[in-house]
Design a protein around this motif. Sequence first.
Motif, PDB file in Angstrom:
ATOM      1  N   VAL A 130      39.724  55.689  28.858  1.00 24.63           N
ATOM      2  CA  VAL A 130      38.733  56.166  27.890  1.00 24.63           C
ATOM      3  C   VAL A 130      38.724  55.205  26.707  1.00 24.63           C
ATOM      4  CG1 VAL A 130      38.889  58.574  28.598  1.00 24.63           C
ATOM      5  CG2 VAL A 130      40.376  57.747  26.796  1.00 24.63           C
ATOM      6  N   LEU A 131      37.527  54.976  26.151  1.00 25.27           N
ATOM      7  CA  LEU A 131      37.373  53.947  25.141  1.00 25.27           C
ATOM      8  C   LEU A 131      36.611  54.435  23.918  1.00 25.27           C
ATOM      9  CD1 LEU A 131      36.616  52.672  28.185  1.00 25.27           C
ATOM     10  CD2 LEU A 131      36.567  50.568  26.878  1.00 25.27           C
ATOM     11  N   LEU A 160      33.731  66.810  37.328  1.00 19.77           N
ATOM     12  CA  LEU A 160      32.776  65.798  36.886  1.00 19.77           C
ATOM     13  C   LEU A 160      31.353  66.348  36.885  1.00 19.77           C
ATOM     14  CD1 LEU A 160      34.049  62.537  38.645  1.00 19.77           C
ATOM     15  CD2 LEU A 160      34.046  63.013  36.193  1.00 19.77           C
ATOM     16  N   GLN A 161      31.031  67.150  37.884  1.00 15.46           N
ATOM     17  CA  GLN A 161      29.691  67.732  37.966  1.00 15.46           C
ATOM     18  C   GLN A 161      29.410  68.657  36.788  1.00 15.46           C
ATOM     19  OE1 GLN A 161      29.709  69.572  41.819  1.00 15.46           O
ATOM     20  NE2 GLN A 161      29.555  67.618  42.927  1.00 15.46           N
ATOM     21  N   ALA A 188      37.739  66.523  29.290  1.00 12.04           N
ATOM     22  CA  ALA A 188      36.671  66.726  30.267  1.00 12.04           C
ATOM     23  C   ALA A 188      37.059  66.170  31.635  1.00 12.04           C
ATOM     24  CB  ALA A 188      35.379  66.068  29.773  1.00 12.04           C
ATOM     25  N   ILE A 189      37.809  65.086  31.645  1.00 17.12           N
ATOM     26  CA  ILE A 189      38.199  64.450  32.903  1.00 17.12           C
ATOM     27  C   ILE A 189      39.298  65.251  33.611  1.00 17.12           C
ATOM     28  CG2 ILE A 189      39.381  62.428  33.882  1.00 17.12           C
ATOM     29  CD1 ILE A 189      37.931  60.777  31.659  1.00 17.12           C
ATOM     30  N   TYR A 190      40.344  65.625  32.866  1.00 17.57           N
ATOM     31  CA  TYR A 190      41.515  66.227  33.487  1.00 17.57           C
ATOM     32  C   TYR A 190      41.513  67.753  33.474  1.00 17.57           C
ATOM     33  CZ  TYR A 190      43.753  61.620  33.692  1.00 17.57           C
ATOM     34  OH  TYR A 190      44.063  60.315  33.981  1.00 17.57           O
ATOM     35  N   GLY A 191      40.750  68.357  32.569  1.00 20.02           N
ATOM     36  CA  GLY A 191      40.775  69.807  32.500  1.00 20.02           C
ATOM     37  C   GLY A 191      42.179  70.307  32.214  1.00 20.02           C
ATOM     38  N   ASP A 192      42.665  71.250  33.033  1.00 19.99           N
ATOM     39  CA  ASP A 192      44.017  71.802  32.861  1.00 19.99           C
ATOM     40  C   ASP A 192      45.078  71.018  33.622  1.00 19.99           C
ATOM     41  OD1 ASP A 192      43.050  73.861  31.260  1.00 19.99           O
ATOM     42  OD2 ASP A 192      42.640  75.159  32.991  1.00 19.99           O
ATOM     43  N   GLU A 193      44.672  69.971  34.331  1.00 20.19           N
ATOM     44  CA  GLU A 193      45.626  69.217  35.145  1.00 20.19           C
ATOM     45  C   GLU A 193      46.474  68.309  34.258  1.00 20.19           C
ATOM     46  OE1 GLU A 193      44.728  68.017  38.906  1.00 20.19           O
ATOM     47  OE2 GLU A 193      42.854  69.130  39.127  1.00 20.19           O
ATOM     48  N   PRO A 194      47.776  68.271  34.485  1.00 21.84           N
ATOM     49  CA  PRO A 194      48.645  67.439  33.656  1.00 21.84           C
ATOM     50  C   PRO A 194      48.403  65.949  33.901  1.00 21.84           C
ATOM     51  CG  PRO A 194      49.886  68.377  35.476  1.00 21.84           C
ATOM     52  CD  PRO A 194      48.532  69.006  35.524  1.00 21.84           C
ATOM     53  N   TYR A 195      48.513  65.180  32.843  1.00 21.58           N
ATOM     54  CA  TYR A 195      48.344  63.728  32.960  1.00 21.58           C
ATOM     55  C   TYR A 195      49.230  63.046  31.923  1.00 21.58           C
ATOM     56  CZ  TYR A 195      45.409  63.987  28.770  1.00 21.58           C
ATOM     57  OH  TYR A 195      44.950  64.203  27.502  1.00 21.58           O
ATOM     58  N   LYS A 196      49.389  61.750  32.068  1.00 22.65           N
ATOM     59  CA  LYS A 196      50.239  60.972  31.171  1.00 22.65           C
ATOM     60  C   LYS A 196      49.437  59.831  30.574  1.00 22.65           C
ATOM     61  CE  LYS A 196      54.470  58.161  31.118  1.00 22.65           C
ATOM     62  NZ  LYS A 196      55.571  57.601  31.936  1.00 22.65           N
ATOM     63  N   ARG A 197      49.553  59.664  29.266  1.00 23.43           N
ATOM     64  CA  ARG A 197      48.968  58.486  28.620  1.00 23.43           C
ATOM     65  C   ARG A 197      49.905  57.300  28.859  1.00 23.43           C
ATOM     66  NH1 ARG A 197      45.733  59.526  23.064  1.00 23.43           N
ATOM     67  NH2 ARG A 197      44.827  61.573  23.504  1.00 23.43           N
ATOM     68  N   LEU A 198      49.389  56.254  29.456  1.00 20.71           N
ATOM     69  CA  LEU A 198      50.216  55.101  29.790  1.00 20.71           C
ATOM     70  C   LEU A 198      50.273  54.078  28.670  1.00 20.71           C
ATOM     71  CD1 LEU A 198      49.027  54.545  33.469  1.00 20.71           C
ATOM     72  CD2 LEU A 198      51.128  55.662  32.705  1.00 20.71           C
ATOM     73  N   SER A 199      49.146  53.861  28.008  1.00 19.96           N
ATOM     74  CA  SER A 199      49.110  52.833  26.970  1.00 19.96           C
ATOM     75  C   SER A 199      47.897  53.027  26.079  1.00 19.96           C
ATOM     76  CB  SER A 199      49.075  51.427  27.580  1.00 19.96           C
ATOM     77  OG  SER A 199      47.879  51.244  28.329  1.00 19.96           O
TER      78      SER A 199
END
Length: 290
Positions: free
Chosen positions: A18-19, A194-195, A216-227
């Motif tokens: 994301v930018l 996405l829809q 919006a992309i991940y919703g409730d799904e866990p994710y990690k910021r890499l950089s």
Amino acid sequence: MDKIIKSISHSGAFRAYVLDSTETVKLAQEKHNTLSSSTVALGRTLIANQILAANQKGDSKITVKVIGNSSFGHIISVADTKGHVKGYIQNAGVDIKKTATGEVLVGPFMGNGHFVTIIDYGTGNPYTSTTPLITGEIGEDFAYYLTESEQTPSAVGLNVLLDEQDKVKVAGGFMLQVLPGASEEEIARYEKRLQKMPAISALLESDDHIDALLDAIYGDEPYKRLSEDALSFQCDCSTERFEAALMTLPTADLQIMINEDRGAEIICQFCGTKYHFNQTDLEGIINDKA
């Protein structure tokens, strides 16, 4: 400060960039004095190239050419892996909006053409790929390139929003990619999300559009910021580079410049900077060539 956030789902099956490219596109607009449609088209191309460059390693340079046969002409951008990007649009004066909504129009004025990428790894053998323009909106054309040429299913959203004076208000976007090992169930979940995702313009208008895009992309799904890496519009032109270019001209051409104009003015296409070489400068170049 503009930035790009790289992230990955905890399952390792999806990655997203994301930018925030607001200052990048603002400076591009100022450098080229672009009107509304040209500003948005150039801005989207710069953002696409920032994403593409963030996907490379080493000291690669990435050129993106959006080659249309309509009002805009060609859009050319060059980026490196350090977050720098530069670019220009052949016709900076396209200014067309929908009468009812005031929406800036882009796709209809790109025409038919190609999305071309040239990745220079510094080895003398650049990699070139060409895909057709699908809509001319640039985001969809970039996603098609990633899916067809890089064989990575991708979703892309990018845009430039203008204020009431047609100056850049906010610019940015995202790229989501499916990685090897993603299950059909996971892919279906992301596709459904996405829809239902709000329009990219609505997300960019959020108070913090970086977080809005990630949510919006991940919703409730866990994710990690890499950089998190800085982005900027930066041109690498210089007096020395243009002097070297003049050195490649025939002596007779340099002499004509002296006789007729008493010098030469060169304008960098990418940033609009003017470089002046007077008669003494040109005579020095001729002597160096002798």
